[in-house]
Design an enzyme around this catalytic site. Structure first.
Site, PDB file in Angstrom:
ATOM      1  N   SER A 102     -11.871 -13.469  -9.166  1.00  0.00           N
ATOM      2  CA  SER A 102     -11.126 -13.864 -10.370  1.00  0.00           C
ATOM      3  C   SER A 102     -12.050 -13.941 -11.580  1.00  0.00           C
ATOM      4  CB  SER A 102     -10.379 -15.192 -10.207  1.00  0.00           C
ATOM      5  OG  SER A 102      -9.329 -15.036  -9.246  1.00  0.00           O
ATOM      6  N   LYS A 117      -6.939 -16.886   1.490  1.00  0.00           N
ATOM      7  CA  LYS A 117      -7.172 -16.508   0.083  1.00  0.00           C
ATOM      8  C   LYS A 117      -6.277 -17.348  -0.829  1.00  0.00           C
ATOM      9  CE  LYS A 117      -7.290 -12.488  -3.042  1.00  0.00           C
ATOM     10  NZ  LYS A 117      -6.147 -12.333  -3.929  1.00  0.00           N
ATOM     11  N   TYR A 168       0.210 -10.325   3.404  1.00  0.00           N
ATOM     12  CA  TYR A 168       1.271 -11.115   2.803  1.00  0.00           C
ATOM     13  C   TYR A 168       2.192 -11.444   3.973  1.00  0.00           C
ATOM     14  CZ  TYR A 168       0.047 -10.301  -2.100  1.00  0.00           C
ATOM     15  OH  TYR A 168      -0.575 -10.291  -3.322  1.00  0.00           O
ATOM     16  N   THR A 218      -3.195 -14.219   2.187  1.00  0.00           N
ATOM     17  CA  THR A 218      -3.039 -14.685   0.804  1.00  0.00           C
ATOM     18  C   THR A 218      -1.944 -15.748   0.744  1.00  0.00           C
ATOM     19  OG1 THR A 218      -3.785 -12.571  -0.046  1.00  0.00           O
ATOM     20  CG2 THR A 218      -2.514 -13.949  -1.557  1.00  0.00           C
ATOM     21  N   HIS A 233      -5.937 -15.492  -8.026  1.00  0.00           N
ATOM     22  CA  HIS A 233      -5.200 -14.224  -8.115  1.00  0.00           C
ATOM     23  C   HIS A 233      -5.381 -13.598  -9.500  1.00  0.00           C
ATOM     24  CE1 HIS A 233      -2.152 -12.369  -5.283  1.00  0.00           C
ATOM     25  NE2 HIS A 233      -2.046 -11.546  -6.296  1.00  0.00           N
ATOM     26  N   SER A 265       0.838  -1.188   0.000  1.00  0.00           N
ATOM     27  CA  SER A 265       0.000   0.000   0.000  1.00  0.00           C
ATOM     28  C   SER A 265       0.880   1.248   0.000  1.00  0.00           C
ATOM     29  CB  SER A 265      -0.863  -0.055   1.274  1.00  0.00           C
ATOM     30  OG  SER A 265      -1.551   1.133   1.461  1.00  0.00           O
TER      31      SER A 265
HETATM   32  C1  FNR Z   1      -3.884  -8.208  -7.264  1.00  0.00           C
HETATM   33  N1  FNR Z   1      -4.275  -9.170  -6.338  1.00  0.00           N
HETATM   34  C2  FNR Z   1      -3.785  -9.132  -5.055  1.00  0.00           C
HETATM   35  N2  FNR Z   1      -4.200 -10.055  -4.129  1.00  0.00           N
HETATM   36  C3  FNR Z   1      -3.769  -9.990  -2.858  1.00  0.00           C
HETATM   37  O1  FNR Z   1      -4.153 -10.834  -2.053  1.00  0.00           O
HETATM   38  N3  FNR Z   1      -2.927  -8.978  -2.480  1.00  0.00           N
HETATM   39  C4  FNR Z   1      -2.464  -8.038  -3.334  1.00  0.00           C
HETATM   40  O2  FNR Z   1      -1.720  -7.150  -2.951  1.00  0.00           O
HETATM   41  C5  FNR Z   1      -2.866  -8.138  -4.683  1.00  0.00           C
HETATM   42  N4  FNR Z   1      -2.395  -7.256  -5.617  1.00  0.00           N
HETATM   43  C6  FNR Z   1      -2.903  -7.253  -6.898  1.00  0.00           C
HETATM   44  C7  FNR Z   1      -2.481  -6.295  -7.818  1.00  0.00           C
HETATM   45  C8  FNR Z   1      -3.074  -6.230  -9.074  1.00  0.00           C
HETATM   46  C9  FNR Z   1      -2.633  -5.184 -10.033  1.00  0.00           C
HETATM   47  C10 FNR Z   1      -4.100  -7.136  -9.419  1.00  0.00           C
HETATM   48  C11 FNR Z   1      -4.795  -7.046 -10.751  1.00  0.00           C
HETATM   49  C12 FNR Z   1      -4.479  -8.112  -8.528  1.00  0.00           C
HETATM   50  C13 FNR Z   1      -5.283 -10.170  -6.706  1.00  0.00           C
HETATM   51  C14 FNR Z   1      -6.698  -9.660  -6.450  1.00  0.00           C
HETATM   52  O3  FNR Z   1      -6.976  -9.604  -5.089  1.00  0.00           O
HETATM   53  C15 FNR Z   1      -7.738 -10.582  -7.120  1.00  0.00           C
HETATM   54  O4  FNR Z   1      -7.525 -11.893  -6.696  1.00  0.00           O
HETATM   55  C16 FNR Z   1      -7.680 -10.493  -8.641  1.00  0.00           C
HETATM   56  O5  FNR Z   1      -7.597  -9.148  -9.058  1.00  0.00           O
HETATM   57  C17 FNR Z   1      -8.888 -11.139  -9.279  1.00  0.00           C
HETATM   58  O6  FNR Z   1      -8.755 -11.192 -10.661  1.00  0.00           O
HETATM   59  P1  FNR Z   1      -9.496 -10.156 -11.645  1.00  0.00           P
HETATM   60  O7  FNR Z   1     -10.963 -10.369 -11.482  1.00  0.00           O
HETATM   61  O8  FNR Z   1      -9.076  -8.788 -11.238  1.00  0.00           O
HETATM   62  O9  FNR Z   1      -8.992 -10.514 -13.010  1.00  0.00           O
END
Ligand code: FNR
Length: 387
Positions: free
Chosen positions: A314, A258, A152, A178, A282, A131
């Site tokens: 997703s 997650k 994380y 996650t 993800h 963040s």
């Molecule tokens: C993510 N995602 C993600 N997940 C998580 O647990 N921590 C994180 O910091 C991030 N960072 C992140 C950055 C970017 C740019 C993306 C696109 C995604 C995954 C997010 O939580 C989620 O699982 C996905 O975005 C789902 O897929 P779609 O629907 O966006 O394609």
């Protein structure tokens, strides 16, 4: 008020010659966001693992499902509210954790902007460990809308404990751990431009504001490289089942895992005392060549039964996708990339625009198809269709 009232609001504003400022479809938002974002940020948001077939498969899986409509139900008003980990929410929609929200916004503070959109809409945000502003500030910006903190898990256990305790003190309502990202997946788009935002110092505010992290990097103020190097050393912890009791010992907050996609893993997590499972791959950013997350949702839902909530993300691109995921058993549904596109276009107002459009579509779909509430939807007849 129903979420679908946005439709009349738009049509009536049209009588004064006003049309929506931003696109209403996921595809339109994506195109507009690409034009609005610096290439390096766009690449990071849009890219996925390998040839991105899993990323695309997540989206196309929704086109292979259809709901059988029910008539004469009289669903004049819809109740989309759900209860999740003691939080009463106006809808089952949440904002999935995204680690580069800060730099995706034009003012560099997209985590705060997203939190303000969460405050305005009542849709909870899962704030990422990664963040641009500290988790306490993000939590404050969300006002009275509850939220969750995504962890994380660092290899440094004291740092993990510190982050989790900060999340609890800040007032987050659940901890989302996650599991699929202790190492970054192979992402050709980012590799081609040799760009990984965190290694350039982006999104590290939660570490820089943490006393345990700061103690390990005494020269942080004068030597930014030492920060990134230490971060890279501690970021990813390849957790095992044996680590769950330790995680549990860190907090009284409900813990959600997650990245759980296998029915056996889901059952084992519940038996180990986990409070929720979160089906997600993800967004196809981590492992290519997998099964679309939606296709795995029913297995996890039946393995878990009514024991704990099943969160899902997703490939969700619209209100109709939200409805489909709920009908397939999700307790709550996460929006990912589409709200990041809204953020890039219009900050908090852009996120709010996307969220309101998704909720309006979901609500109107429930009206047309005769599902007055989420419980009705969860007993809907979902068929497989030819895409
Ligand atoms: C993510 N995602 C993600 N997940 C998580 O647990 N921590 C994180 O910091 C991030 N960072 C992140 C950055 C970017 C740019 C993306 C696109 C995604 C995954 C997010 O939580 C989620 O699982 C996905 O975005 C789902 O897929 P779609 O629907 O966006 O394609």
């Amino acid at each position: 008020m129903d979420f679908g009232d946005l439709q009349n609001e738009i049509y009536f504003r049209g009588l004064q010659g006003v049309v929506p400022k931003w696109p209403l479809t996921a595809a339109g938002l994506e195109t507009a966001a690409e034009a609005a974002m610096p290439t390096s940020v766009w690449t990071y948001v849009a890219g996925g693992a390998g040839d991105e077939r899993t990323q695309r498969g997540n989206v196309s899986a929704f086109a292979r499902r259809g709901l059988v409509p029910r008539m004469l139900v009289g669903a004049a008003h819809r109740d989309l509210s759900v209860d999740l980990f003691g939080m009463h929410l106006p809808s089952p929609l949440f904002l999935a954790p995204v680690g580069v929200l800060g730099i995706a916004a034009q003012d560099g503070h997209g985590d705060l902007a997203t939190a303000r959109a969460s405050a305005a809409t009542g849709v909870p945000m899962i704030a990422s460990t990664l963040s641009e502003d500290p988790l306490e500030a993000v939590r404050d910006a969300a006002g009275t809308t509850p939220g969750m903190f995504q962890l994380y898990t660092p290899t440094d256990r004291d740092l993990a404990a510190s982050l989790v305790q900060r999340a609890g003190r800040a007032g987050f309502g659940a901890l989302v751990v996650t599991l699929d990202t202790w190492v970054t997946g192979w992402r050709p788009r980012d590799l081609q431009i040799a760009n990984f935002p965190q290694l350039r110092g982006a999104a590290l505010a939660n570490y820089l504001s943490d006393p345990v992290f700061r103690a390990a990097v005494p020269d942080a103020a004068t030597d930014p490289r030492s920060v990134v190097e230490h971060w890279a050393r501690v970021f990813g912890n390849p957790l095992t089942w044996d680590d769950l009791p330790w995680l549990r010992s860190l907090t009284d907050l409900p813990i959600v895992l997650k990245g759980i996609c296998a029915a056996d893993d889901a059952r084992r997590a519940v038996d180990a005392g986990i409070d929720g499972v979160y089906v997600s791959n993800h967004g196809g950013r981590q492992a290519n060549g997998g099964v679309p997350a939606l296709d795995l949702l029913p297995d996890v839902v039946s393995a878990v039964g009514d024991d704990v909530p099943v969160l899902f993300d997703s490939g969700v691109r619209s209100g109709s996708d939200v409805v489909t995921a709920l009908a397939m058993g999700a307790s709550a549904v996460g929006l990912g990339r589409p709200y990041v596109h809204g953020l890039a276009l219009g900050g908090a107002a852009g996120v709010e625009h996307v969220v309101r459009a998704v909720l309006a579509e979901a609500d109107l779909l429930m009206a047309v198809n005769g599902f007055p509430d989420v419980a009705a939807l969860r007993s809907a007849d979902v068929r497989t269709v030819d895409a």
